[in-house]
Motif scaffolding. Structure first.
Motif, short mmCIF file in Angstrom:
data_model
loop_
_atom_site.label_atom_id
_atom_site.label_comp_id
_atom_site.label_asym_id
_atom_site.label_seq_id
_atom_site.Cartn_x
_atom_site.Cartn_y
_atom_site.Cartn_z
N LEU A 205 0.80 -1.23 0.00
CA LEU A 205 0.00 0.00 0.00
C LEU A 205 0.83 1.27 0.00
CD1 LEU A 205 -2.74 -0.97 2.64
CD2 LEU A 205 -3.01 -0.85 0.16
N VAL A 206 2.12 1.14 0.27
CA VAL A 206 2.91 2.35 0.47
C VAL A 206 2.95 3.25 -0.77
CG1 VAL A 206 5.10 1.27 -0.22
CG2 VAL A 206 5.10 3.18 1.43
N GLU A 207 2.84 2.68 -1.97
CA GLU A 207 2.89 3.48 -3.18
C GLU A 207 1.53 4.06 -3.53
OE1 GLU A 207 5.48 4.40 -4.79
OE2 GLU A 207 6.97 3.19 -3.72
N ARG A 208 0.49 3.21 -3.50
CA ARG A 208 -0.80 3.68 -3.98
C ARG A 208 -1.70 4.27 -2.90
NH1 ARG A 208 -1.54 -2.05 -4.26
NH2 ARG A 208 -3.26 -2.79 -2.93
N ASP A 209 -1.46 3.93 -1.64
CA ASP A 209 -2.31 4.47 -0.56
C ASP A 209 -1.45 4.67 0.70
OD1 ASP A 209 -4.27 5.23 1.17
OD2 ASP A 209 -5.64 3.55 0.72
N PRO A 210 -0.64 5.74 0.72
CA PRO A 210 0.27 5.95 1.85
C PRO A 210 -0.45 6.04 3.20
CG PRO A 210 0.84 7.38 0.00
CD PRO A 210 -0.48 6.76 -0.33
N ALA A 211 -1.65 6.62 3.20
CA ALA A 211 -2.37 6.75 4.48
C ALA A 211 -2.74 5.38 5.04
CB ALA A 211 -3.64 7.59 4.28
N ALA A 212 -3.24 4.50 4.18
CA ALA A 212 -3.57 3.14 4.63
C ALA A 212 -2.32 2.40 5.05
CB ALA A 212 -4.30 2.38 3.52
#
Length: 361
Positions: A205-212
């Protein structure tokens, strides 16, 4: 060691009694050189054989050559009666009585001591005809024999108790090691699995959804802290667990892994030991679901029937055939047995897997 001190004390008392009887015999027969020499040799033979027998008896063994040593002591006790006047056996028979009681069954030993009393009474009555002296020597046979037997038994019981205490200490150490091993396996297994899952999810998720991803990392840190707390609790020997709390954590962990969960718990109070066993079962079952299955759904239910509480954790993805049985299910079986119940883990007909545990409610 206590047993060695008891053995030295008993050996000292038995030796003192033996020396006292030897001195009495020598003083009585020293009035004639021939009689004195014969009496000295006889009492030396009695003391030697008695020493060999008692030394072995105090160690809980039989002397080398037994029962020959017992026969030799009996011969050394009664043969001088045919060589010396006045009943030499009267001062040696008490020691023989102790040997008989120590090495023979009490029934046989007691019967032989009774025969020895009759013999000494008749022999002394015919030789000295003094009722008081006769009575004294007759009574010393069973009393001295009983004292020797009691001293030997005291030493043996002390040694047995010391050995039992050492064995209990070893068993307690082994039990504690097993507890630590089982608690670490059951406790850290779920935590480490959760850390691995959340770390893998965060990396995706770090690339497409940093908050998640940050949320997953935050939860990973929280799980790591819980794992550290689990280790400290294992070291302290305190592992209080709640079935409800463990089910709530299991539901959150399974749902975060994409597995649908349904939990239905019976509203009933159960003993602490039973509740902890069930909580451990939930933790182990969820760990196995995450590690070894391809489940998409999981159900956790409890029900009460006939004074017993039954837990069932079922999933629709059977354990992979390559996964080892491990010690987790063995540990659960031990916990269930301690709670008066049982634990089973079996595949279901629909391609799923069911872990069931029953404990006293």
């Amino acid at each position: 060691m206590v047993s060695k001190s008891a053995r030295r004390l008993a050996s000292g008392l038995i030796t003192a009694v033996s020396v006292a009887y030897a001195v009495i015999a020598l003083l009585y027969f020293l009035h004639g050189p021939a009689f004195g020499t014969t009496a000295g040799l006889a009492i030396l033979a009695v003391i030697s054989t008695h020493y060999l027998n008692m030394r072995a008896g105090l160690r809980g063994e039989r002397p080398p050559g037994f029962p020959l040593t017992l026969v030799l002591q009996a011969v050394a006790t009664y043969l001088p009666d045919f060589l010396l006047p006045g009943g030499m056996s009267a001062v040696a028979a008490p020691m023989l009585a102790g040997t008989l009681l120590v090495f023979l069954p009490l029934g046989w030993g007691g019967a032989l001591v009774g025969l020895m009393m009759l013999y000494e009474g008749a022999a002394l009555w015919m030789s000295v005809d003094l009722s008081v002296v006769t009575l004294f020597y007759v009574v010393t046979v069973p009393t001295t024999g009983a004292m020797i037997y009691a001293l030997v038994r005291f030493v043996r019981v002390t040694a047995d108790l010391e050995q039992a205490r050492a064995e209990l200490a070893d068993a307690a150490v082994l039990k504690e090691r097993l507890r630590i091993s089982r608690d670490l396996h059951d406790g850290l297994g779920r935590s480490l699995t959760a850390i691995a899952l959340k770390g893998d999810l965060a990396s995706r998720l770090v690339e497409r959804d940093p908050a998640a991803a940050r949320t997953e990392v935050h939860e990973l840190v929280q799980v790591a802290r819980e794992a550290a707390q689990d280790v400290r609790q294992v070291a302290r020997g305190y592992r209080a667990m709640s079935l409800t709390g463990e089910v709530d954590r299991a539901v959150a962990l399974l749902e975060s892994s994409g597995i649908g969960v349904q939990a239905h718990l019976a509203d009933v109070a159960v003993p602490i030991r039973s509740e902890e066993a069930l909580a451990w079962a939930v933790r182990e079952a969820v760990t196995n679901v995450l590690r070894h299955s391809r489940a998409t759904t999981c159900t956790i239910t409890t029900s009460v029937n006939g004074g017993r509480l039954r837990l069932e954790v079922a999933n629709d993805g059977a354990l992979e055939s390559s996964s080892p049985a491990g010690g987790g299910l063995t540990g659960l079986a031990e916990r269930a047995a301690q709670a008066g119940g049982s634990c089973t883990a079996t595949p279901t007909g629909a391609g799923g897997f069911l872990l069931a545990m029953e404990v006293e409610a």
